[in-house]
Design a protein around this motif. Structure first.
Motif, PDB file in Angstrom:
ATOM      1  N   ARG A   7     -11.175  -1.779   0.981  1.00  0.00           N
ATOM      2  CA  ARG A   7     -10.585  -2.248  -0.002  1.00  0.00           C
ATOM      3  C   ARG A   7     -10.371  -1.599  -1.138  1.00  0.00           C
ATOM      4  N   GLN A  63      -7.054  -4.225   2.298  1.00  0.00           N
ATOM      5  CA  GLN A  63      -6.492  -4.778   1.415  1.00  0.00           C
ATOM      6  C   GLN A  63      -6.302  -4.265  -0.181  1.00  0.00           C
ATOM      7  N   CYS A 236      -1.305  -2.949   4.410  1.00  0.00           N
ATOM      8  CA  CYS A 236      -1.875  -4.158   4.192  1.00  0.00           C
ATOM      9  C   CYS A 236      -1.396  -5.123   3.106  1.00  0.00           C
TER      10      CYS A 236
END
Length: 695
Positions: A7, A63, A236
């Motif tokens: 992330r 993400q 993403c």
């Protein structure tokens, strides 16, 4: 290694863009100068740098969570779209008349801030709802069509619609939108019944105008960002941090960009709350100092204090009422123009003033060697020995001390007859006192004594100034966590998906309507939950219920928190008991003989908070490895002191060092004056405490 474990957090500030990548629990970070013309360029540059450090590609990122000051800066600098306001006849000047209160009572030359839109951009229609939402004067569609033709001919890009009492009955605002969409399909529309469905027309109108004003800019930017990321292989999902301390989808952010106004600082407050939870701290002062501003927030019981109204661009320092009110859920904090890039000057009284003007990243402080001629806080820190010119921002930016000295002497020294070092000391003390005073005011407004608090300092410039603030505020303990220089970006990765829905519906406890309350709170729960479902279709969602109550005749409300059972099975006696308990806690007593009003209802849908493991704090200690010698100016002693230098990566858990010392790392520098000791905790936090006086 799956994409779900990778992330990225991105924080665009006024000077630096911070990028943090988490890969299976390991953190990689970088700071790059913000690119104003195309902010997405700095994000792409930073993304490639952290991916290279981690040994992954942009396609591996699962993400991205983003926060930015772009919305705030657009409002402050008046760089929004050509915007029109459509309002009820007779209310054209509400955003200019404000509340008619004087925020500086004794200033005979007081100038009120200019409204976001000039009078010629504010238009009216003949219609009227009453305070219950009933139609008093119906809206004529043909009148709206004529008005929209006039607005289209004038070339407006964005239109705000704010009609009286539309938060109770949105029908007229929705009719106006239908006409605009039919006649001006390329224009953007913001309705106050959707942006801020709350009573008090000045705050509501100002909020919908602000949303419309920045909507084209933010929608264009978010679209470009999404496209650039995809071009670079990052396909993403992208989410945005909002001002209330949670995460929303990029689509929701584009529709309600006003909710992003405090997104960067909100990430910092979440970061500090996470550290507070790990250390079991119930009273924390979050101190976030970056390149452009300093943000101070009170965190009690590991939860940042929140509000539903805050002000942007205050024209008088610390003065409530001197800014632009924005009526949205927000983490409550005080923000002042005191960052590493804040510029100094001498005023008419021959006093040094710092900020709010900032050098930003272009040209930056004088020491950047990019043409800056005015001294900034960073220039003072460099001349005072607090920065290593060869290792600033991990060595990516070479600092030039001679340029700092020249700027200090030319702007401050010649006027005040002082050399560069004395001017640097004066500049640093002024900015530190400004921040300390902001913290004092914020604490007093909330009835708190800061001597019982622990400071958590982060941001590129905060560790340089945190110890001096602690000395001024009487705070004994300060934690500087790992990754402090990019703390807000790390905070984005700790935030839950959340969205708070608010609505005004006036009711007294004397006319308590159980059925209406249940219906209203259920509707708000569905609305807020739908926004969270846009981010994650399967996650667990918790609902937090809140009502704002006051005694009849009072001008402001206090928030009362309800449990799920209390919200779904409302009872007047329970509401009364909760209100009186919180009111007495705030003001020391209750008021007999007055009815109680409820003005605003709120439901916040959120994913469960991250489970935080407590840090087992060190009991054993060893002397920290010394990596060199240096000297810096100790403000409390008003002299340069000889010190040791420690590299943070070489400080192992349990290692101790007594000030004066400097602890260096890539994203920031920690200044430990003579009055402080340090201990490296097991999680890498530098625990700085006041030295105990010998009896």
């Amino acid at each position: 290694m799956g994409k779900d474990s990778i992330r990225m957090g991105v924080d665009i500030g006024g000077t630096f863009t911070d990028v943090v990548l988490e890969v299976d629990g390991a953190t990689f970070s970088t700071k790059v100068l913000t690119t104003y013309i195309a902010p997405e360029n700095a994000i792409i540059d930073g993304m490639h740098q952290v991916c290279a450090k981690a040994g992954v590609t942009p396609n591996d990122v699962g993400q991205i969570i983003h926060g930015t000051t772009l919305a705030t800066n657009a409002l402050i600098e008046r760089r929004g779209a050509k915007t029109a306001l459509i309002t009820t006849n007779g209310f054209r000047d509400v955003i200019e008349m404000r509340t008619e209160s004087r925020f500086e009572q004794y200033d005979l030359n007081l100038e009120l801030p200019e409204p976001l839109l000039p009078r010629q951009s504010r238009f009216t229609v003949t219609e009227r709802m009453d305070a219950t939402g009933a139609v008093l004067i119906a809206l004529d569609r043909s009148e709206v069509e004529t008005l929209v033709d006039q607005i289209a001919a004038a070339g407006y890009q964005s239109i705000a619609v704010g009609l009286i009492h539309s938060y109770l009955n949105p029908a007229h605002e929705q009719m106006v939108r239908d006409v605009i969409e039919a006649k001006m399909p390329d224009a953007m529309v913001s309705l106050s019944c959707e942006v801020s469905p709350q009573m008090r027309e000045y705050e509501r109108f100002n909020t919908v105008v602000a949303n419309a004003y920045i909507k084209p800019l933010m929608k264009s930017y978010l679209g470009r960002l999404k496209g650039r990321l995809e071009d670079e292989g990052a396909t993403c999902s992208v989410f945005l941090m909002h001002s209330g301390g949670g995460i929303i989808s990029i689509e929701s952010a584009a529709d309600f960009p006003v909710r992003l106004v405090e997104s960067g600082p909100a990430g910092g407050a979440v970061f500090a709350a996470n550290i507070a939870a790990r250390y079991g701290l119930d009273k924390v002062l979050s101190f976030d100092m970056g390149g452009t501003t300093a943000k101070i927030c009170l965190i009690k019981n590991q939860t940042p204090k929140t509000s539903r109204v805050f002000e942007v661009a205050r024209t008088y320092r610390f003065k409530k009422g001197s800014g632009m009110p924005i009526s949205i859920p927000v983490i409550d904090m005080v923000e002042i123009g005191a960052g590493g890039g804040s510029l100094a000057h001498v005023d008419a009284m021959r006093q040094i003033r710092v900020g709010p003007e900032s050098a930003g990243s272009e040209p930056g402080p004088a020491c950047y060697g990019r043409g800056g001629e005015k001294p900034a806080v960073t220039d003072a820190d460099l001349v005072l020995g607090k920065l290593d010119p060869d290792n600033f921002a991990g060595g990516s930016i070479q600092l030039h001390e001679k340029d700092s000295r020249a700027a200090l002497e030319n702007v401050l020294g010649k006027t005040l007859d002082m050399d560069a070092r004395t001017a640097a000391f004066g500049l640093a003390e002024v900015v530190d006192e400004n921040m300390a005073n902001a913290a004092r005011v914020h604490a007093v407004e909330n009835g708190e004594d800061l001597s019982n608090y622990t400071m958590i300092a982060f941001g590129g410039a905060a560790p340089l100034h945190a110890a001096r603030l602690c000395e001024k505020l009487g705070i004994d303990r300060c934690l500087i966590p790992p990754g402090a220089g990019v703390g807000s970006a790390i905070g984005f990765l700790r935030a839950p998906f959340s969205f708070e829905a608010n609505r005004s519906a006036y009711m007294t406890l004397g006319s308590f309507d159980t059925g209406a309350i249940t219906t209203l709170l259920s509707d708000l729960q569905q609305e807020s939950t739908a926004f969270v479902r846009n981010c994650d279709a399967t996650c667990e969602i918790l609902s937090e219920f809140k009502v704002y109550m006051r005694y009849t005749g009072q001008g402001w409300e206090i928030p009362i928190i309800l449990t799920q059972d209390q919200a779904m099975n409302p009872d007047a006696a329970t509401f009364l008991k909760l209100f009186e308990a919180d009111y007495a806690k705030l003001f020391g007593r209750t008021v007999e003989g007055l009815d109680i009003e409820i003005t605003v209802w709120s439901v916040n849908a959120t994913t469960p908070p991250e489970q935080v493991a407590r840090v087992a704090q060190n009991s054993d200690s060893s002397v920290a490895v010394i990596d060199g010698k240096c000297s810096f100016f100790d403000a409390a002693k008003a002299e340069f002191v000889s010190a040791y230098r420690h590299d943070r990566v070489n400080m192992k858990p349990g290692s101790t060092a007594a000030g004066p010392i400097i602890i260096t790392e890539d994203e920031t520098t920690i200044i430990v004056p003579s009055s402080r000791n340090t201990l490296c905790q097991p999680d890498g936090c530098i625990d700085m405490t006041a030295k105990k006086e010998t009896p």
